[in-house]
Motif scaffolding. Structure first.
Motif, PDB file in Angstrom:
ATOM      1  N   LEU A   1      58.934 -40.125  74.358  1.00 39.52           N
ATOM      2  CA  LEU A   1      59.815 -40.227  75.526  1.00 39.52           C
ATOM      3  C   LEU A   1      59.018 -40.054  76.811  1.00 39.52           C
ATOM      4  O   LEU A   1      59.152 -40.829  77.767  1.00 39.52           O
ATOM      5  CB  LEU A   1      60.926 -39.184  75.437  1.00 39.52           C
ATOM      6  CG  LEU A   1      62.005 -39.243  76.527  1.00 39.52           C
ATOM      7  CD1 LEU A   1      62.686 -40.605  76.562  1.00 39.52           C
ATOM      8  CD2 LEU A   1      63.041 -38.147  76.321  1.00 39.52           C
TER       9      LEU A   1
ATOM     10  N   LEU B   1      65.217 -47.567  82.211  1.00 42.02           N
ATOM     11  CA  LEU B   1      65.888 -46.268  82.162  1.00 42.02           C
ATOM     12  C   LEU B   1      66.940 -46.226  81.072  1.00 42.02           C
ATOM     13  O   LEU B   1      67.102 -45.203  80.401  1.00 42.02           O
ATOM     14  CB  LEU B   1      66.518 -45.944  83.509  1.00 42.02           C
ATOM     15  CG  LEU B   1      65.569 -45.367  84.553  1.00 42.02           C
ATOM     16  CD1 LEU B   1      66.318 -45.090  85.843  1.00 42.02           C
ATOM     17  CD2 LEU B   1      64.911 -44.097  84.057  1.00 42.02           C
ATOM     18  N   SER B   2      67.667 -47.338  80.878  1.00 36.89           N
ATOM     19  CA  SER B   2      68.658 -47.379  79.804  1.00 36.89           C
ATOM     20  C   SER B   2      67.973 -47.190  78.459  1.00 36.89           C
ATOM     21  O   SER B   2      68.456 -46.456  77.601  1.00 36.89           O
ATOM     22  CB  SER B   2      69.407 -48.712  79.803  1.00 36.89           C
ATOM     23  OG  SER B   2      69.769 -49.073  81.094  1.00 36.89           O
ATOM     24  N   THR B   3      66.834 -47.863  78.284  1.00 39.14           N
ATOM     25  CA  THR B   3      66.086 -47.714  77.037  1.00 39.14           C
ATOM     26  C   THR B   3      65.625 -46.277  76.863  1.00 39.14           C
ATOM     27  O   THR B   3      65.713 -45.712  75.767  1.00 39.14           O
ATOM     28  CB  THR B   3      64.854 -48.642  77.038  1.00 39.14           C
ATOM     29  OG1 THR B   3      65.262 -49.953  77.380  1.00 39.14           O
ATOM     30  CG2 THR B   3      64.162 -48.646  75.688  1.00 39.14           C
ATOM     31  N   GLY B   4      65.151 -45.688  77.954  1.00 37.20           N
ATOM     32  CA  GLY B   4      64.707 -44.306  77.905  1.00 37.20           C
ATOM     33  C   GLY B   4      65.824 -43.367  77.510  1.00 37.20           C
ATOM     34  O   GLY B   4      65.659 -42.463  76.686  1.00 37.20           O
ATOM     35  N   ALA B   5      67.012 -43.604  78.096  1.00 33.02           N
ATOM     36  CA  ALA B   5      68.172 -42.772  77.779  1.00 33.02           C
ATOM     37  C   ALA B   5      68.554 -42.939  76.318  1.00 33.02           C
ATOM     38  O   ALA B   5      68.846 -41.965  75.611  1.00 33.02           O
ATOM     39  CB  ALA B   5      69.333 -43.146  78.692  1.00 33.02           C
ATOM     40  N   ALA B   6      68.550 -44.192  75.841  1.00 32.95           N
ATOM     41  CA  ALA B   6      68.884 -44.454  74.437  1.00 32.95           C
ATOM     42  C   ALA B   6      67.880 -43.760  73.526  1.00 32.95           C
ATOM     43  O   ALA B   6      68.248 -43.133  72.526  1.00 32.95           O
ATOM     44  CB  ALA B   6      68.910 -45.960  74.183  1.00 32.95           C
TER      45      ALA B   6
ATOM     46  N   ALA C   1      66.141 -41.121  74.205  1.00 25.98           N
ATOM     47  CA  ALA C   1      66.376 -39.679  74.263  1.00 25.98           C
ATOM     48  C   ALA C   1      67.538 -39.288  73.358  1.00 25.98           C
ATOM     49  O   ALA C   1      67.475 -38.300  72.627  1.00 25.98           O
ATOM     50  CB  ALA C   1      66.647 -39.249  75.704  1.00 25.98           C
ATOM     51  N   ILE C   2      68.616 -40.089  73.401  1.00 25.32           N
ATOM     52  CA  ILE C   2      69.790 -39.786  72.580  1.00 25.32           C
ATOM     53  C   ILE C   2      69.425 -39.836  71.096  1.00 25.32           C
ATOM     54  O   ILE C   2      69.764 -38.944  70.320  1.00 25.32           O
ATOM     55  CB  ILE C   2      70.937 -40.768  72.900  1.00 25.32           C
ATOM     56  CG1 ILE C   2      71.473 -40.478  74.292  1.00 25.32           C
ATOM     57  CG2 ILE C   2      72.054 -40.662  71.864  1.00 25.32           C
ATOM     58  CD1 ILE C   2      72.466 -41.492  74.790  1.00 25.32           C
TER      59      ILE C   2
END
Lengths: 106, 121
Positions: free
Chosen positions: B62, B107-112, B114-115
């Motif tokens: 991440l 950022l969306s990929t990063g958030a995904a 992280a989840i």
């Protein structure tokens, strides 16, 4: 024939731009410091800190100087674009990304 | 007037000098993107430094992703500044904004990521 001054104030845009340069230099120092601290090695920390502070100081001094030159250039209708400054900034940011990548991945 | 370097002059010689407001705006936009890229790098370092719940490899992937995204944005920012400056000087259309999709999808990929890491970690 003297060109009429444009309705907008040259000085304000110039000032905003110089402030943006200063903010960016300070952000560079902040991230460099964080990366150096996170590296866990005091020597890496010191070297990185020195490099980013030196770069930022150079950028700020140069920005102030360009601010001054630009007000003259604007009066005279001369170019105000700063390719060297932009190149140095982009290179510093990419360089810092590489250093940060090493710090977080090791 | 102070002598400037040859390679810097090449850009000045291109096309005609645009309204200074546009040059200023282009420069400030570039700097704003650089600050955004620096913030992403800081976020990556922050993940590495502060996140304790994720396994080592999860944290590093991440953090590495965020730092990589930051570096990517910085190079894109330069490209955009340069192409915009050329477009202003040649009075052609400004280049399409490729930075906004990069940061949005990134950022969306990063958030995904992280989840996913939180769920499986």
């Amino acid at each position: 024939m003297v060109e009429p001054r444009p309705p907008w104030d040259d000085g304000l845009q110039n000032e905003r731009t110089t402030l943006a340069w200063i903010r960016t230099s300070l952000s560079l120092v902040a991230v460099g410091t964080f990366a150096g601290k996170q590296s866990g090695s005091n020597r890496t920390f010191a070297v990185l800190l020195l490099v980013v502070v030196a770069t930022a100081a150079t950028m700020i001094v140069a920005a102030e100087r360009r601010h001054h030159e630009r007000s003259h250039h604007l009066e005279a209708g001369r170019p105000i674009v700063s390719l060297p400054a932009v190149t140095l900034t982009a290179t510093s940011a990419v360089g810092l990304a590489l250093v940060s990548a090493v710090v977080v991945l090791t | 007037m102070r002598e400037r370097w040859q390679w810097a002059r090449r850009l000045e010689a291109e096309g005609t000098e645009p309204d200074p407001r546009f040059t200023f705006a282009n420069e400030r936009t570039f700097l704003a993107w650089i600050r955004t890229s620096l913030a992403l790098m800081a976020a990556g370092i922050g993940v590495e430094a502060l996140v304790t719940d994720l396994p080592g490899w999860g944290r590093r992937s991440l953090a590495g992703f965020l730092v990589f995204l930051g570096g990517l944005l910085a190079s894109f920012a330069f490209r955009r500044w340069f192409r915009s400056e050329l477009a202003l000087r040649r009075a052609t259309a400004l280049p399409t904004n490729q930075l906004a999709p990069v940061i949005a999808y990134g950022l969306s990929t990063g958030a995904a990521l992280a989840i996913v890491l939180i769920v499986i970690g």
